[in-house]
Design an enzyme around this catalytic site. Structure first.
Site, short mmCIF file in Angstrom:
data_model
loop_
_atom_site.label_atom_id
_atom_site.label_comp_id
_atom_site.label_asym_id
_atom_site.label_seq_id
_atom_site.Cartn_x
_atom_site.Cartn_y
_atom_site.Cartn_z
N ARG A 1 0.84 -1.20 0.00
CA ARG A 1 0.00 0.00 0.00
C ARG A 1 0.87 1.25 0.00
O ARG A 1 0.53 2.26 -0.63
CB ARG A 1 -0.95 0.00 1.19
N LYS B 1 -2.52 7.16 1.39
CA LYS B 1 -2.13 7.37 2.78
C LYS B 1 -1.01 8.40 2.82
O LYS B 1 0.16 8.10 3.04
CB LYS B 1 -1.70 6.05 3.43
N GLU C 1 -15.13 7.24 7.20
CA GLU C 1 -14.20 6.60 8.13
C GLU C 1 -13.91 7.54 9.29
O GLU C 1 -14.35 8.69 9.30
CB GLU C 1 -12.89 6.24 7.41
#
Length: 324
Positions: free
Chosen positions: A79, A176, A209
């Site tokens: 990721r 991210k 989220e």
């Protein structure tokens, strides 16, 4: 007022003198800029003109080490590589070399339980927004002590509310990045409201989220549901938990597993609601905006999923042993 002009030795001395409580949890740091590892918290520094500092220009991962095993290490690294690729950030080393650096830094930290804070920055070189002024991408890895939530929190659950902070744009939400201002503000509002977490809601009224955690639920039909990944980060722990939940489906504890748009009304009608993340595992939500969720205690599936995940961390195929 007199302002001192410090020598390099005086600066180093002051960095080591200015200790604060959190530093006791900083066990070791690796830096490509320094070219090695330090165990001195006061010297765990990053250049002020690194774009990571003044622009949030970088990507990161948090990886948990439990009983000497790095959980979901490969998934986190992949990721990280994906996030870096999306913003045109070249990794300073291949993933296999990164793994070796991680192992060595954990060894130096002399711990079997930790959270690894891994950052890839655009690098130092100037203060403008131009990424091409940076000399080269850098890697900073900090091994920090892992302090688990108390077992009482898993029994009684946590209190959650609706966030007033606008969710990230769908494209940015999937990266991210180190630009975490919205996440910081979400955590601030939860602390200010004396809640444990707040959850984002997009313009269509769908749940997104939390600050650094995913929210999932068991609906009234005993189906395990997560929000669509359209505007949230694909949480590695959440995705692994859903894989492990297949055994609960086979055993009859669940009637289904799916991904769909969720609303606040779905939370109110749910049998169970859970927060899932790297540092908290599977934490039951027992109150949303002052209203009780389910029985107001940890649910049966929450407890089962937590047990499956913790077993997986210690002896599952996704737990990578850190060489001693």
């Amino acid at each position: 007022m007199s302002v001192a002009v410090l020598s390099p030795s005086e600066i180093q001395s002051k960095l080591q003198e200015r200790a604060y409580a959190a530093q006791k949890t900083y066990l070791a740091m690796y830096s490509t800029w320094l070219g090695g590892i330090t165990k001195e918290p006061g010297l765990m520094t990053v250049p002020i003109d690194d774009h990571l500092v003044h622009r949030g220009d970088g990507v990161f991962e948090a990886i948990k080490v439990v009983d000497g095993k790095a959980f979901l290490l490969q998934e986190h690294l992949e990721r990280l590589e994906l996030s870096a690729g999306k913003i045109g950030l070249k990794l300073p080393m291949p993933l296999d070399e990164m793994r070796e650096v991680i192992f060595r830094t954990v060894q130096v930290a002399s711990t079997k339980n930790a959270v690894l804070r891994l950052y890839i920055s655009r690098g130092p070189g100037g203060f403008t927004t131009n990424p091409y002024e940076c000399l080269a991408s850098q890697m900073y890895l900090v091994v920090t002590a892992y302090t688990p939530y108390s077992e009482e929190r898993y029994i009684n659950g946590v209190r959650v509310g609706r966030s007033q902070i606008p969710p990230k744009d769908p494209w940015f939400a999937t990266i991210k990045t180190c630009n975490y201002l919205q996440n910081v503000l979400m955590k601030k509002e939860s602390v200010d409201r004396k809640l444990d977490f707040t959850i984002g809601v997009d313009p269509q009224g769908y749940l997104t989220e939390s600050s650094t955690e995913n929210i999932v639920m068991i609906d009234k039909n005993r189906t395990l549901v997560r929000p669509k990944l359209r505007q949230i980060l694909k949480g590695t722990t959440m995705m692994r938990s859903f894989e492990l939940a297949e055994s609960l489906l086979a055993a009859g504890a669940l009637t289904g597993i799916q991904e769909k748009d969720l609303t606040e009304m779905d939370l109110y009608e749910a049998q169970e609601v859970m927060m899932i993340g790297t540092t908290l595992d599977v934490l039951p939500v027992t109150e949303y905006e002052g209203k009780k969720i389910g029985t107001g205690k940890q649910g049966v599936v929450s407890a089962q999923l937590l047990q499956l995940l913790r077993e997986d961390m210690k002896k599952g195929p996704k737990a990578t042993p850190v060489p001693v």
